[in-house]
Design an enzyme around this catalytic site. Structure first.
Site, mmCIF file in Angstrom:
data_model
loop_
_atom_site.group_PDB
_atom_site.id
_atom_site.type_symbol
_atom_site.label_atom_id
_atom_site.label_comp_id
_atom_site.label_asym_id
_atom_site.label_seq_id
_atom_site.Cartn_x
_atom_site.Cartn_y
_atom_site.Cartn_z
ATOM 1 N N ASP A 1 -7.228 54.887 42.369
ATOM 2 C CA ASP A 1 -5.998 54.125 42.618
ATOM 3 C C ASP A 1 -5.574 53.307 41.411
ATOM 4 O O ASP A 1 -4.650 52.501 41.490
ATOM 5 C CB ASP A 1 -6.137 53.236 43.853
ATOM 6 C CG ASP A 1 -7.122 52.091 43.667
ATOM 7 O OD1 ASP A 1 -8.033 52.220 42.830
ATOM 8 O OD2 ASP A 1 -6.989 51.070 44.357
ATOM 9 N N ASP B 1 -6.749 50.821 39.717
ATOM 10 C CA ASP B 1 -6.889 49.370 39.565
ATOM 11 C C ASP B 1 -8.078 49.008 38.685
ATOM 12 O O ASP B 1 -8.340 47.835 38.444
ATOM 13 C CB ASP B 1 -6.976 48.662 40.922
ATOM 14 C CG ASP B 1 -8.255 48.965 41.693
ATOM 15 O OD1 ASP B 1 -8.983 49.904 41.306
ATOM 16 O OD2 ASP B 1 -8.516 48.271 42.695
ATOM 17 N N SER C 1 -10.009 53.784 46.665
ATOM 18 C CA SER C 1 -10.309 53.439 45.278
ATOM 19 C C SER C 1 -11.140 54.513 44.588
ATOM 20 O O SER C 1 -10.702 55.645 44.426
ATOM 21 C CB SER C 1 -10.984 52.063 45.238
ATOM 22 O OG SER C 1 -11.015 51.543 43.939
ATOM 23 N N ASP D 1 -9.594 54.902 37.799
ATOM 24 C CA ASP D 1 -10.168 55.395 39.041
ATOM 25 C C ASP D 1 -9.046 55.905 39.943
ATOM 26 O O ASP D 1 -7.894 55.977 39.535
ATOM 27 C CB ASP D 1 -11.029 54.326 39.722
ATOM 28 C CG ASP D 1 -10.225 53.168 40.266
ATOM 29 O OD1 ASP D 1 -9.081 52.970 39.821
ATOM 30 O OD2 ASP D 1 -10.736 52.436 41.137
#
EC number: 5.4.2.10
Length: 450
Positions: A244, A246, A101, A242
């Site tokens: 990834d 999400d 992440s 960010d």
């Protein structure tokens, strides 16, 4: 049973520290065995972000899944919500996102999704954990039943079309200058393209991943570069994802950051006006600002709070029938569209409101004045600093000093050895003082335990 591997968002740690090829192989085997339900040929979708260790972990997981007879569909660098969507769309039994992440490239992690695209329940994670500690030699598939792996083409276009369909067909972003920061992460190919297809004038940064620069001085946790670029290019709005994708943070035309609480306020008010809220309320965590709660109450919208973590937000949404939820950090879940936090889809909802109102973003996205909130992180090496007598005394003294005029939230991170100390209240100086007192006590306790 205590959890050795899974935290609040899958398994996460240092690459070749906790996250080794051996562990990734075993997670693939264990998860593959748990999700072999029914007589059909079983399949898993695997995506990743752009960090260097993704190649190592991806190959180890392919070996794990295929060794227990599961076919693997590799989609390469893709946002976490795209992997969740593709898992459901491609009728897979399981989805995997290899990502840490918003962490730096040295870390990596493994997130798992069930066949409908939702993160796994605690019970299923415990089943997988139990298998991780068992010998696998007698559980492997026969030679003729091994799984196959193949790379899937066209997945970027699938996600782009999915995201575009969350907006009305007649809504265009024409005339809107947008700077997007993809954090040198998983969204670097799909998000700029989708914005361009929707008609925006797109300026992209954080779209040159090299395996090492994911989240490095860019993305939603470091929006300074985006703020500068928005001002420099005289853009209307900035979007920071960010690693990834999400979570999302946005920036107005003045270069001021718009956090997840303000984004939730915009979406909640807009959806209420349009009759799109499933219930007159939204879900957020204990970290969301009291200013958000007061604003929503003035609009007749209830704020339901959960523990920190988007999985707990989603659980409350599904249990109680809410369709909007999120965190101040920028995890925004819109369950009409997605099964997990989707930073880009949330950003599109904000852009739609901006286009509809035809006003500057600084006006559209400043719905309330947040109460002063101080958040500090204390990293520790060993022990349980929160159990220290000095820390307990500092917390007790701080609560007495606030005396109902503010609130404290002190909690360990679910993904790293960090204790987060949050103070909130109307008197900023007092809040800073009580937070610093607790941080100092935690630092002393950590040093003594090391």
């Amino acid at each position: 049973m205590s959890r050795r591997y899974f935290g609040t968002d899958g398994i996460r740690g240092r690459a070749n520290g906790l996250i080794t090829p051996e562990l990734a192989l075993k997670v693939g085997q264990a998860a593959g065995l748990v999700f072999q339900r029914g007589d059909h040929r079983h399949r898993v979708v695997i995506g990743k972000d752009t960090r260097l260790s993704g190649y190592m972990i991806e190959n180890a997981m392919v070996a794990g899944f295929t060794s227990v007879g599961m076919d693997v569909l590799l989609v390469g660098p893709m946002p976490t919500p795209a992997v969740a969507m593709l898992t459901k769309s491609m009728r897979a039994d399981l989805g995997v996102m290899i990502s840490a992440s918003h962490n730096m490239f040295e870390d990596n992690g493994i997130k798992l999704f069930g066949p409908l695209g939702f993160k796994l329940s605690d019970d299923v994670e415990k089943q997988i954990e139990q298998l991780l500690d068992e010998p696998m030699d007698k559980k492997l598939s026969e030679s003729a039943s091994l799984g196959r792996a193949r790379r899937i083409d066209g997945v970027h276009d699938r996600y782009i079309e999915f995201a575009k369909r969350t907006l009305p067909r007649d809504l265009s972003l024409d005339g809107l200058r947008v700077v997007v920061d993809c954090a040198n992460g998983a969204a670097y190919k799909v998000v700029p393209e989708a914005l361009w297809e929707l008609g925006a004038d797109v300026i992209s940064i954080g779209v040159e991943p090299d395996g090492f620069n994911i989240n490095k001085e860019c993305g939603s946790t470091s929006p300074e570069a985006l703020c500068r670029k928005v001002r420099e290019m005289r853009a209307d709005i900035g979007i920071a994802l960010d690693g990834d994708a999400d979570r999302v943070i946005m920036v107005d035309e003045r270069g001021h950051v718009i956090d997840g609480d303000q984004l939730l306020a915009v979406i909640a008010q807009s959806w209420k006006e349009d009759g799109r809220l499933a219930r007159p309320g939204i879900v957020a965590t204990v970290m969301s600002n009291l200013g958000l709660e007061r604003f929503l109450a003035s609009e007749g919208i209830e704020l339901v709070r959960t523990s920190v973590g988007d999985r707990y937000v989603l659980e409350a949404m599904l249990r109680d029938g809410y369709n909007v939820g999120g965190e101040a950090s920028g995890h925004i879940i819109l369950s009409d569209y997605a099964t997990t936090g989707d930073g880009f889809v949330a950003a599109l909802q904000i852009l739609a409101v901006v286009q509809k109102l035809g006003r500057p973003v600084s006006e559209v996205c400043h719905r309330f004045d947040p109460l002063p909130q101080i958040l500090k992180n204390v990293r520790y090496r060993a022990g349980r600093p929160l159990d220290d007598a000095g820390v307990q005394s500092a917390i007790s003294d701080a609560e007495k000093r606030l005396n109902g005029h503010g609130r404290l939230l002190i909690r360990p991170s679910g993904t790293e050895p960090v204790i987060r100390v949050m103070g909130e209240g109307e008197d900023r100086i007092m809040v800073e003082e009580v937070v610093d007192t607790i941080v100092d006590a935690l630092g002393n306790a950590s040093a003594a335990a090391a």
